[in-house]
Design a protein around this motif. Structure first.
Motif, PDB file in Angstrom:
ATOM      1  N   ALA A  52     -12.275   7.249  12.759  1.00 53.76           N
ATOM      2  CA  ALA A  52     -11.203   7.575  13.545  1.00 53.76           C
ATOM      3  C   ALA A  52      -9.615   7.085  12.861  1.00 53.76           C
ATOM      4  O   ALA A  52      -8.792   7.951  12.797  1.00 53.76           O
ATOM      5  CB  ALA A  52     -11.414   6.646  14.698  1.00 53.76           C
ATOM      6  N   PHE A  53      -9.927   5.916  12.371  1.00 45.74           N
ATOM      7  CA  PHE A  53      -8.479   5.518  11.202  1.00 45.74           C
ATOM      8  C   PHE A  53      -8.196   6.493  10.169  1.00 45.74           C
ATOM      9  O   PHE A  53      -7.103   7.085  10.119  1.00 45.74           O
ATOM     10  CB  PHE A  53      -8.876   4.132  10.744  1.00 45.74           C
ATOM     11  CG  PHE A  53      -7.960   3.913  10.056  1.00 45.74           C
ATOM     12  CD1 PHE A  53      -6.723   3.032  10.368  1.00 45.74           C
ATOM     13  CD2 PHE A  53      -7.873   3.756   8.798  1.00 45.74           C
ATOM     14  CE1 PHE A  53      -5.526   2.889   9.378  1.00 45.74           C
ATOM     15  CE2 PHE A  53      -6.900   3.572   7.765  1.00 45.74           C
ATOM     16  CZ  PHE A  53      -5.614   2.915   8.231  1.00 45.74           C
ATOM     17  N   ALA A  54      -9.338   7.040   9.471  1.00 47.18           N
ATOM     18  CA  ALA A  54      -9.118   7.739   8.235  1.00 47.18           C
ATOM     19  C   ALA A  54      -8.654   9.354   8.738  1.00 47.18           C
ATOM     20  O   ALA A  54      -8.021   9.881   8.003  1.00 47.18           O
ATOM     21  CB  ALA A  54     -10.608   8.064   7.715  1.00 47.18           C
ATOM     22  N   ALA A  55      -9.105   9.582  10.026  1.00 44.84           N
ATOM     23  CA  ALA A  55      -8.457  10.730  10.555  1.00 44.84           C
ATOM     24  C   ALA A  55      -6.911  11.008  10.592  1.00 44.84           C
ATOM     25  O   ALA A  55      -6.313  11.908  10.325  1.00 44.84           O
ATOM     26  CB  ALA A  55      -9.238  11.175  11.907  1.00 44.84           C
ATOM     27  N   GLY A  56      -6.399   9.619  11.014  1.00 46.16           N
ATOM     28  CA  GLY A  56      -4.864   9.755  10.974  1.00 46.16           C
ATOM     29  C   GLY A  56      -4.311   9.496   9.697  1.00 46.16           C
ATOM     30  O   GLY A  56      -2.877   9.312   9.813  1.00 46.16           O
ATOM     31  N   GLN A  57      -4.941   9.448   8.489  1.00 43.82           N
ATOM     32  CA  GLN A  57      -4.247   9.134   7.121  1.00 43.82           C
ATOM     33  C   GLN A  57      -4.169  10.533   6.411  1.00 43.82           C
ATOM     34  O   GLN A  57      -4.515  11.657   6.992  1.00 43.82           O
ATOM     35  CB  GLN A  57      -5.185   8.116   6.423  1.00 43.82           C
ATOM     36  CG  GLN A  57      -5.341   6.764   7.323  1.00 43.82           C
ATOM     37  CD  GLN A  57      -3.970   6.175   7.259  1.00 43.82           C
ATOM     38  OE1 GLN A  57      -3.417   5.934   6.677  1.00 43.82           O
ATOM     39  NE2 GLN A  57      -3.892   5.700   8.815  1.00 43.82           N
ATOM     40  N   PRO A  58      -3.398  10.337   5.335  1.00 44.58           N
ATOM     41  CA  PRO A  58      -3.068  11.614   4.651  1.00 44.58           C
ATOM     42  C   PRO A  58      -4.195  12.608   4.200  1.00 44.58           C
ATOM     43  O   PRO A  58      -3.928  13.894   4.372  1.00 44.58           O
ATOM     44  CB  PRO A  58      -2.411  11.176   3.227  1.00 44.58           C
ATOM     45  CG  PRO A  58      -1.747   9.681   3.697  1.00 44.58           C
ATOM     46  CD  PRO A  58      -2.777   9.097   4.726  1.00 44.58           C
ATOM     47  N   PHE A  59      -5.383  11.889   3.991  1.00 40.93           N
ATOM     48  CA  PHE A  59      -6.414  13.003   3.665  1.00 40.93           C
ATOM     49  C   PHE A  59      -7.386  13.354   4.905  1.00 40.93           C
ATOM     50  O   PHE A  59      -8.153  14.169   4.902  1.00 40.93           O
ATOM     51  CB  PHE A  59      -7.610  12.402   2.585  1.00 40.93           C
ATOM     52  CG  PHE A  59      -6.710  12.107   1.343  1.00 40.93           C
ATOM     53  CD1 PHE A  59      -6.465  13.220   0.451  1.00 40.93           C
ATOM     54  CD2 PHE A  59      -6.490  10.855   0.793  1.00 40.93           C
ATOM     55  CE1 PHE A  59      -5.678  13.221  -0.870  1.00 40.93           C
ATOM     56  CE2 PHE A  59      -5.558  10.614  -0.038  1.00 40.93           C
ATOM     57  CZ  PHE A  59      -5.353  11.818  -1.111  1.00 40.93           C
ATOM     58  N   GLY A  60      -7.193  12.671   5.970  1.00 38.49           N
ATOM     59  CA  GLY A  60      -7.695  13.263   7.420  1.00 38.49           C
ATOM     60  C   GLY A  60      -9.177  12.824   7.496  1.00 38.49           C
ATOM     61  O   GLY A  60      -9.799  13.073   8.363  1.00 38.49           O
ATOM     62  N   LYS A  61      -9.792  12.053   6.462  1.00 40.35           N
ATOM     63  CA  LYS A  61     -11.335  11.951   6.854  1.00 40.35           C
ATOM     64  C   LYS A  61     -11.422  10.896   5.798  1.00 40.35           C
ATOM     65  O   LYS A  61     -10.655  10.375   4.882  1.00 40.35           O
ATOM     66  CB  LYS A  61     -12.284  13.013   6.408  1.00 40.35           C
ATOM     67  CG  LYS A  61     -11.887  13.730   4.842  1.00 40.35           C
ATOM     68  CD  LYS A  61     -12.767  15.011   4.848  1.00 40.35           C
ATOM     69  CE  LYS A  61     -12.212  15.581   3.583  1.00 40.35           C
ATOM     70  NZ  LYS A  61     -12.978  17.012   3.384  1.00 40.35           N
ATOM     71  N   PRO A  62     -12.674  10.205   5.780  1.00 41.82           N
ATOM     72  CA  PRO A  62     -13.117   8.984   4.914  1.00 41.82           C
ATOM     73  C   PRO A  62     -13.119   9.139   3.577  1.00 41.82           C
ATOM     74  O   PRO A  62     -13.398  10.286   3.089  1.00 41.82           O
ATOM     75  CB  PRO A  62     -14.355   8.602   5.387  1.00 41.82           C
ATOM     76  CG  PRO A  62     -14.477   8.781   6.857  1.00 41.82           C
ATOM     77  CD  PRO A  62     -13.825  10.104   6.749  1.00 41.82           C
ATOM     78  N   LEU A  63     -12.425   8.203   2.696  1.00 44.59           N
ATOM     79  CA  LEU A  63     -12.688   8.594   1.263  1.00 44.59           C
ATOM     80  C   LEU A  63     -14.114   7.536   0.751  1.00 44.59           C
ATOM     81  O   LEU A  63     -14.177   6.544   1.272  1.00 44.59           O
ATOM     82  CB  LEU A  63     -11.257   7.890   0.635  1.00 44.59           C
ATOM     83  CG  LEU A  63     -10.138   8.420   0.955  1.00 44.59           C
ATOM     84  CD1 LEU A  63      -9.049   7.765   0.202  1.00 44.59           C
ATOM     85  CD2 LEU A  63      -9.953   9.966   0.915  1.00 44.59           C
ATOM     86  N   VAL A  64     -14.366   8.066  -0.378  1.00 47.36           N
ATOM     87  CA  VAL A  64     -15.601   7.274  -0.909  1.00 47.36           C
ATOM     88  C   VAL A  64     -14.855   6.150  -1.601  1.00 47.36           C
ATOM     89  O   VAL A  64     -13.819   6.469  -2.268  1.00 47.36           O
ATOM     90  CB  VAL A  64     -16.110   8.250  -1.921  1.00 47.36           C
ATOM     91  CG1 VAL A  64     -17.324   7.344  -2.865  1.00 47.36           C
ATOM     92  CG2 VAL A  64     -17.192   9.408  -1.031  1.00 47.36           C
TER      93      VAL A  64
END
Length: 162
Positions: A52-64
């Protein structure tokens, strides 16, 4: 008579400057890999663990986790280059991650030998410098690192030292 073949890396004497090794197969990095590595290494970064947090960040999804990317890049080279021929890893430098890795990406790595010299303090051992380049399944460079290792010069030297 059955032959006994033991998989090993290369000795320093078997490597030449400019050699490039392509490590196969690649490794697909999954969400489970990322969460396990991130939590095992005590890294609470929400970009790796919180969808959910990563969805609001520039890449829109979790980073490895970039340290998982780096570890996998080095790990993919071990069987072909340093398995059983390494004395010690001396360092990593010039590390960069020009493009993110996402869950489901497959990492492919090639390694070039960029320097090689006899150790001045450890007879029969050489210092070998390798440049690892990791690419995803689309050929995009996702990581680079320079690795310096202390390696046996040859099998005969290694056996003599034992």
């Amino acid at each position: 008579m059955t032959r006994r073949i033991v998989q090993r890396g290369l000795y320093a004497g078997e490597m030449a400057l400019g050699d490039e090794f392509v490590h196969q197969p690649g490794r697909t990095l999954t969400e489970a890999d990322n969460v396990l590595f991130t939590t095992l290494t005590m890294n609470p970064q929400a970009l790796h663990l919180d969808q959910a947090f990563a969805a609001g960040q520039p890449f829109g999804k979790p980073l490895v986790n970039s340290m998982l990317t780096l570890s996998t890049m080095v790990g993919l080279s071990v069987a072909q280059l340093t398995q059983g021929t390494l004395v010690a890893q001396l360092g990593l430098s010039d590390i960069r991650f020009p493009h993110p890795v996402f869950h489901g990406d497959t990492l492919y790595v090639a390694t070039s030998i960029t320097d090689k010299r006899e150790s001045s303090s450890r007879p029969g051992q050489w210092i070998v410098t390798m440049h690892h380049v990791g690419r995803n399944q689309d050929g995009v460079v996702v990581g680079e690192a320079t690795r310096t290792a202390l390696m046996w010069q040859s099998e005969a030297v290694r056996e003599e030292a034992q």
